[in-house]
Design a protein around this motif. Sequence first.
Motif, PDB file in Angstrom:
ATOM      1  N   ASN A  36      -4.670  -7.803  -0.870  1.00 13.84           N
ATOM      2  CA  ASN A  36      -5.452  -6.874   0.074  1.00 13.84           C
ATOM      3  C   ASN A  36      -4.278  -6.495   1.250  1.00 13.84           C
ATOM      4  O   ASN A  36      -4.265  -5.315   1.610  1.00 13.84           O
ATOM      5  CB  ASN A  36      -6.605  -7.464   0.925  1.00 13.84           C
ATOM      6  N   ARG A  37      -3.510  -7.426   1.589  1.00 15.38           N
ATOM      7  CA  ARG A  37      -2.444  -6.952   2.442  1.00 15.38           C
ATOM      8  C   ARG A  37      -1.770  -5.912   1.885  1.00 15.38           C
ATOM      9  O   ARG A  37      -1.214  -4.733   2.486  1.00 15.38           O
ATOM     10  CB  ARG A  37      -1.606  -7.846   2.991  1.00 15.38           C
ATOM     11  N   ASP A  39      -2.387  -3.768  -0.394  1.00 18.13           N
ATOM     12  CA  ASP A  39      -3.034  -2.580  -0.600  1.00 18.13           C
ATOM     13  C   ASP A  39      -3.086  -1.577   0.617  1.00 18.13           C
ATOM     14  O   ASP A  39      -2.717  -0.366   0.616  1.00 18.13           O
ATOM     15  CB  ASP A  39      -4.196  -2.934  -1.058  1.00 18.13           C
ATOM     16  N   GLU A  40      -3.185  -2.350   1.779  1.00 20.07           N
ATOM     17  CA  GLU A  40      -3.287  -1.908   2.904  1.00 20.07           C
ATOM     18  C   GLU A  40      -1.790  -1.048   3.457  1.00 20.07           C
ATOM     19  O   GLU A  40      -1.695  -0.093   3.944  1.00 20.07           O
ATOM     20  CB  GLU A  40      -3.539  -2.856   4.158  1.00 20.07           C
ATOM     21  N   VAL A  41      -0.796  -1.836   3.235  1.00 16.76           N
ATOM     22  CA  VAL A  41       0.505  -1.348   3.356  1.00 16.76           C
ATOM     23  C   VAL A  41       0.619   0.080   2.677  1.00 16.76           C
ATOM     24  O   VAL A  41       1.402   0.803   3.181  1.00 16.76           O
ATOM     25  CB  VAL A  41       1.613  -2.434   3.041  1.00 16.76           C
ATOM     26  N   CYS A  43      -1.397   2.150   1.226  1.00 13.42           N
ATOM     27  CA  CYS A  43      -2.391   3.173   1.661  1.00 13.42           C
ATOM     28  C   CYS A  43      -1.694   3.736   2.848  1.00 13.42           C
ATOM     29  O   CYS A  43      -1.735   4.984   3.141  1.00 13.42           O
ATOM     30  CB  CYS A  43      -3.706   2.500   1.675  1.00 13.42           C
ATOM     31  N   ASN A  44      -1.345   2.905   3.593  1.00 10.85           N
ATOM     32  CA  ASN A  44      -0.863   3.444   5.018  1.00 10.85           C
ATOM     33  C   ASN A  44       0.619   4.177   4.927  1.00 10.85           C
ATOM     34  O   ASN A  44       0.757   5.240   5.486  1.00 10.85           O
ATOM     35  CB  ASN A  44      -0.441   2.309   6.025  1.00 10.85           C
ATOM     36  N   TYR A  48      -1.872   7.554   3.923  1.00 10.01           N
ATOM     37  CA  TYR A  48      -2.559   8.153   5.376  1.00 10.01           C
ATOM     38  C   TYR A  48      -1.210   8.824   6.090  1.00 10.01           C
ATOM     39  O   TYR A  48      -1.465   9.174   7.180  1.00 10.01           O
ATOM     40  CB  TYR A  48      -2.872   7.051   6.267  1.00 10.01           C
TER      41      TYR A  48
END
Length: 49
Positions: A36-37, A39-41, A43-44, A48
Amino acid sequence: MFFQLVKRLAEQEGVSEQLKTEDQMEWVRQMNIVRNRADEVICNELIYA
């Protein structure tokens, strides 16, 4: 990129094969957190930005 980041984060967090053999459910929980971490990295950084 995702898999390399997951591997690096897992190493940093101490999620190892030894943990996998000793406590599989804890290993799964820790790996889900790492994924999950990562994935967030990604995506950011890629989506984004």
